[in-house]
Design a protein around this motif. Structure first.
Motif: not given
Length: 378
Positions: A253-268, A316-323
């Motif tokens: 599993g993986m979480a918060a991949e978007m933190a590497l590419w843009t400013e992000w606040n956890f939504i869960g 739908i947004l989620s911290d678990l979304w993987r590009f």
């Protein structure tokens, strides 16, 4: 556990040696002429009775028990002498090894009992809540045994390796984690990967930090600033996002991949539901590694723009979304519940939300690539 395993190996080795000695003695008794089988009246016995008699004879050579069977021919006498010498060496080695291992096991258990006893007194004297005390005790017991069983995972001799070899070894250890990030996977799959890019990948792997999480530990909470990407190595974690149904994350599993590419606040919220191991890749370290290569910085800038564009198109947004993961958005919709998206949208438009909760920004305006890292490339 390694001590018990070593003890078991010694016992198994001893049993195998005695079995081989007994089998050879059995074979000598079946030869033509005068043998121990004919002299001691075992010729008419069943196969298993003969084998048990051979095992008793082999154990007697070690000094365990006694038997009336003895060599009656020159060949059997020579074999008895050889077995006597082998038994002398074997018995002394086995006794020495078992004594050492049992002593180490006793010391280990004594140390564990002493440390846990001191911990119980500490918790009792400080009037710690019983529920918290139980969690602490369970986690430390698990961690203590885990560290003892994995004591050989990082042999001290590895410190003698050159820096290059250490980097390559670290990369191989965490390659399966980095492979979950599409940008790095594309880079690793290149047939003509340059030396510079290879060194960047090794630097990134050197920044990976592995931590243990107990039951109920919070990895991140909604509203917090995301400064790292997380990989699940072992155990189980529960992800909850507002009123949506919780999701379970396990190995790979993986979480918060978007933190590497843009400013992000956890939504869960991500909470450990068992004893878990989690690897973290901090955003700042990741950016420093990427920025060390101008060519890779340019590629990362284009990838970040592509990533953010795809992020803004999500329903739908989620911290678990993987590009780049096939069916990622569809699976999230199915798991989190498509019927609840409208509720999230209504919440997103409320002005009274705290400023640290970034969900309105993701829903109402375009997200820009991380300005401090990749967007500076022209």
């Amino acid at each position: 556990a390694s001590i018990q395993f070593s003890l078991a190996l010694v016992m198994v080795a001893m049993i195998l040696v005695e079995h081989v000695i007994a089998c050879v003695w059995f074979g000598l008794g079946g030869t033509d002429g005068r043998t121990w089988l004919t002299v001691f009246g075992y010729q008419e016995n069943t196969f298993f009775e003969k084998y048990y008699a051979c095992v008793r004879w082999a154990l007697a050579q070690l000094g365990f028990g006694a038997t009336a069977i003895e060599a009656v021919s020159e060949t059997e006498g020579m074999y008895s002498n050889v077995v006597g010498f082998i038994s002398l060496v074997t018995s002394s080695s086995v006794i020495s090894s078992m004594t050492s291992l049992v002593g180490a096991l006793h010391r280990s258990r004594s140390e564990e009992t002493q440390q846990l006893g001191q911990l119980r007194r500490f918790l009792r004297q400080n009037q710690v809540d019983p529920g918290l005390s139980e969690r602490i005790m369970r986690f430390l017991q698990y961690t203590y045994h885990e560290r003892a069983s994995s004591a050989g995972d990082n042999p001290a001799i590895l410190s003698l390796l050159s820096v290059q070899l250490q980097n390559e070894l670290q990369f191989e250890r965490y390659r399966h984690c980095l492979d979950r990030i599409l940008f790095l996977r594309r880079l690793m799959d290149q047939e003509d990967l340059s030396t510079q890019h290879g060194q960047v990948l090794q630097k990134i792997s050197m920044t990976v930090v592995v931590v243990d999480a107990a039951e109920g530990d919070t990895v991140f909470a909604a509203g917090g600033l995301a400064d790292a990407c997380f990989f699940i190595l072992q155990g189980s974690l529960r992800y909850t996002q507002m009123e949506r149904a919780p999701l379970t994350l396990e190995n790979a599993g993986m979480a918060a991949e978007m933190a590497l590419w843009t400013e992000w606040n956890f939504i869960g919220d991500l909470v450990s539901t068992s004893f878990s191991k989690i690897a973290g890749l901090e955003t700042e370290d990741f950016c420093k590694c990427i920025l060390s290569s101008p060519d890779l910085q340019h590629e990362a800038h284009g990838y970040a723009a592509e990533y953010v564009e795809a992020l803004n198109e999500l329903e739908i947004l989620s911290d678990l979304w993987r590009f780049g993961q096939r069916n990622s958005e569809r699976d999230l919709k199915r798991a989190l519940g498509p019927g609840r998206v409208s509720m999230i949208q209504r919440v997103a438009r409320r002005v009274a939300l705290p400023s640290c909760f970034r969900l309105p920004r993701w829903r109402q305006e375009k997200v820009a690539p991380r300005p401090t890292s990749f967007s500076s490339v022209k």
